[in-house]
Scaffold this motif. Structure first.
Motif, PDB file in Angstrom:
ATOM      1  N   MET A  84       0.809  -1.191  -0.134  1.00  0.00           N
ATOM      2  CA  MET A  84       0.006   0.085  -0.031  1.00  0.00           C
ATOM      3  C   MET A  84       0.858   1.375  -0.078  1.00  0.00           C
ATOM      4  O   MET A  84       1.682   1.379   0.904  1.00  0.00           O
ATOM      5  CB  MET A  84      -1.071  -0.123   1.403  1.00  0.00           C
ATOM      6  CG  MET A  84      -2.070  -0.908   0.908  1.00  0.00           C
ATOM      7  SD  MET A  84      -2.993  -1.052  -0.392  1.00  0.00           S
ATOM      8  CE  MET A  84      -3.660   0.442  -0.451  1.00  0.00           C
ATOM      9  N   LEU A  85       0.476   2.169  -0.898  1.00  0.00           N
ATOM     10  CA  LEU A  85       1.537   3.327  -1.115  1.00  0.00           C
ATOM     11  C   LEU A  85       0.433   4.425  -0.708  1.00  0.00           C
ATOM     12  O   LEU A  85      -0.669   4.169  -0.486  1.00  0.00           O
ATOM     13  CB  LEU A  85       1.767   3.692  -2.600  1.00  0.00           C
ATOM     14  CG  LEU A  85       2.737   2.494  -2.923  1.00  0.00           C
ATOM     15  CD1 LEU A  85       2.899   3.058  -4.580  1.00  0.00           C
ATOM     16  CD2 LEU A  85       3.985   2.663  -2.321  1.00  0.00           C
ATOM     17  N   PRO A  86       0.917   5.743  -0.366  1.00  0.00           N
ATOM     18  CA  PRO A  86       0.142   6.944  -0.145  1.00  0.00           C
ATOM     19  C   PRO A  86      -1.045   7.098  -1.208  1.00  0.00           C
ATOM     20  O   PRO A  86      -0.953   6.955  -2.381  1.00  0.00           O
ATOM     21  CB  PRO A  86       1.226   7.797   0.084  1.00  0.00           C
ATOM     22  CG  PRO A  86       2.562   7.528   0.526  1.00  0.00           C
ATOM     23  CD  PRO A  86       2.407   6.033  -0.323  1.00  0.00           C
ATOM     24  N   GLY A  87      -2.001   7.539  -0.796  1.00  0.00           N
ATOM     25  CA  GLY A  87      -3.344   7.713  -1.428  1.00  0.00           C
ATOM     26  C   GLY A  87      -3.965   6.683  -1.993  1.00  0.00           C
ATOM     27  O   GLY A  87      -4.701   6.756  -2.890  1.00  0.00           O
ATOM     28  N   ASP A  88      -3.817   5.692  -1.150  1.00  0.00           N
ATOM     29  CA  ASP A  88      -4.690   4.244  -1.381  1.00  0.00           C
ATOM     30  C   ASP A  88      -4.327   3.726  -2.544  1.00  0.00           C
ATOM     31  O   ASP A  88      -5.215   3.063  -3.160  1.00  0.00           O
ATOM     32  CB  ASP A  88      -6.258   4.617  -1.060  1.00  0.00           C
ATOM     33  CG  ASP A  88      -6.587   4.909   0.406  1.00  0.00           C
ATOM     34  OD1 ASP A  88      -5.881   4.249   1.148  1.00  0.00           O
ATOM     35  OD2 ASP A  88      -7.774   5.398   0.470  1.00  0.00           O
ATOM     36  N   ARG A  90      -2.438   0.875  -4.385  1.00  0.00           N
ATOM     37  CA  ARG A  90      -1.775  -0.385  -4.245  1.00  0.00           C
ATOM     38  C   ARG A  90      -0.792  -1.073  -5.316  1.00  0.00           C
ATOM     39  O   ARG A  90      -1.174  -1.027  -6.560  1.00  0.00           O
ATOM     40  CB  ARG A  90      -3.126  -1.466  -4.152  1.00  0.00           C
ATOM     41  CG  ARG A  90      -2.495  -2.861  -3.786  1.00  0.00           C
ATOM     42  CD  ARG A  90      -3.751  -3.938  -3.503  1.00  0.00           C
ATOM     43  NE  ARG A  90      -4.234  -4.164  -4.713  1.00  0.00           N
ATOM     44  CZ  ARG A  90      -4.937  -4.979  -5.105  1.00  0.00           C
ATOM     45  NH1 ARG A  90      -5.165  -6.154  -4.314  1.00  0.00           N
ATOM     46  NH2 ARG A  90      -5.645  -5.219  -6.145  1.00  0.00           N
ATOM     47  N   TRP A  91       0.252  -1.391  -4.891  1.00  0.00           N
ATOM     48  CA  TRP A  91       1.384  -1.595  -6.016  1.00  0.00           C
ATOM     49  C   TRP A  91       1.676  -3.038  -5.744  1.00  0.00           C
ATOM     50  O   TRP A  91       1.905  -3.541  -4.620  1.00  0.00           O
ATOM     51  CB  TRP A  91       2.794  -0.990  -5.300  1.00  0.00           C
ATOM     52  CG  TRP A  91       3.856  -1.283  -6.250  1.00  0.00           C
ATOM     53  CD1 TRP A  91       3.885  -1.655  -7.736  1.00  0.00           C
ATOM     54  CD2 TRP A  91       5.313  -1.251  -5.965  1.00  0.00           C
ATOM     55  NE1 TRP A  91       5.289  -1.929  -7.963  1.00  0.00           N
ATOM     56  CE2 TRP A  91       6.003  -1.802  -6.969  1.00  0.00           C
ATOM     57  CE3 TRP A  91       5.930  -1.061  -4.527  1.00  0.00           C
ATOM     58  CZ2 TRP A  91       7.441  -1.995  -6.815  1.00  0.00           C
ATOM     59  CZ3 TRP A  91       7.214  -1.691  -4.657  1.00  0.00           C
ATOM     60  CH2 TRP A  91       8.139  -1.776  -5.454  1.00  0.00           C
TER      61      TRP A  91
END
Length: 188
Positions: A84-88, A90-91
């Motif tokens: 999970m990356l900032p701003g919701d 998903r990587w």
């Protein structure tokens, strides 16, 4: 003729796949990575991690070859890693695939002329592509991705002559045999 048949199959696949249970149908728009300037695919995700797609691509007229139409059939497997990356966002860093690419071009052969012995060369218009993608889920329906791919003949060359590629290209010689692209995938 081949283009019309391919488009008909892709439309039938979209209708068939969209009626599946626990599946997702998507449209994929890609540029580069051996799929042409623009390549559109219709795909079907099943069993949560497996994708099948059919695509149609275009390469414009360039100084070193005439324009080409590309047809593809692709299988991809999505790995389990999610970050999970900032701003919701998903990587999903690991997605591997195998594609069959057929090109329509006057200098490429789907079947080799008689002067070539059987089994000596494979037809030049039919290629297998190995690819790796890293995807970013922007929301529940949209993915952005970057793609690295390698032709079957490039992989064979790299295996046969690893020292040549390591001495002449960066990243262990992989920049000499890999191709890069990016795309967007929209799920319905």
């Amino acid at each position: 003729m081949l283009r019309d048949t391919f488009i008909s199959i892709a439309l039938l696949a979209l209708i068939f796949f969209s009626n599946g249970v626990k599946s997702q149908t998507y449209v994929d728009l890609q540029s580069g990575s051996l799929m042409g300037l623009v390549h559109t695919s219709v795909g079907y995700r099943f069993a949560e991690k497996h994708d099948l797609s059919l695509g149609l691509g275009y390469v414009p007229d360039l100084s070193y070859h005439e324009e080409m139409t590309l047809y593809s059939a692709r299988y991809q497997y999505q790995g389990s890693t999610n970050i999970m990356l900032p701003g919701d966002i998903r990587w999903q860093p690991f997605r591997f695939g195998l594609s069959l690419l057929v090109a329509e071009h006057p200098d490429l052969y789907k079947q080799l002329p008689e002067q070539y012995p059987d089994g000596y060369y494979t037809p030049t218009a039919v290629r297998v592509i190995f690819n790796y993608q890293s995807t970013f889920d922007i929301n529940a329906h949209t993915q952005l991705y970057w793609d690295i791919s390698m032709l079957d003949v490039e992989l064979a060359s790299y295996i046969r002559e690893p020292n040549f590629f390591r001495e002449n290209y960066e990243l262990f010689g992989l920049t000499g045999v890999t191709n890069f692209g990016f795309g967007i995938r929209h799920f319905f």
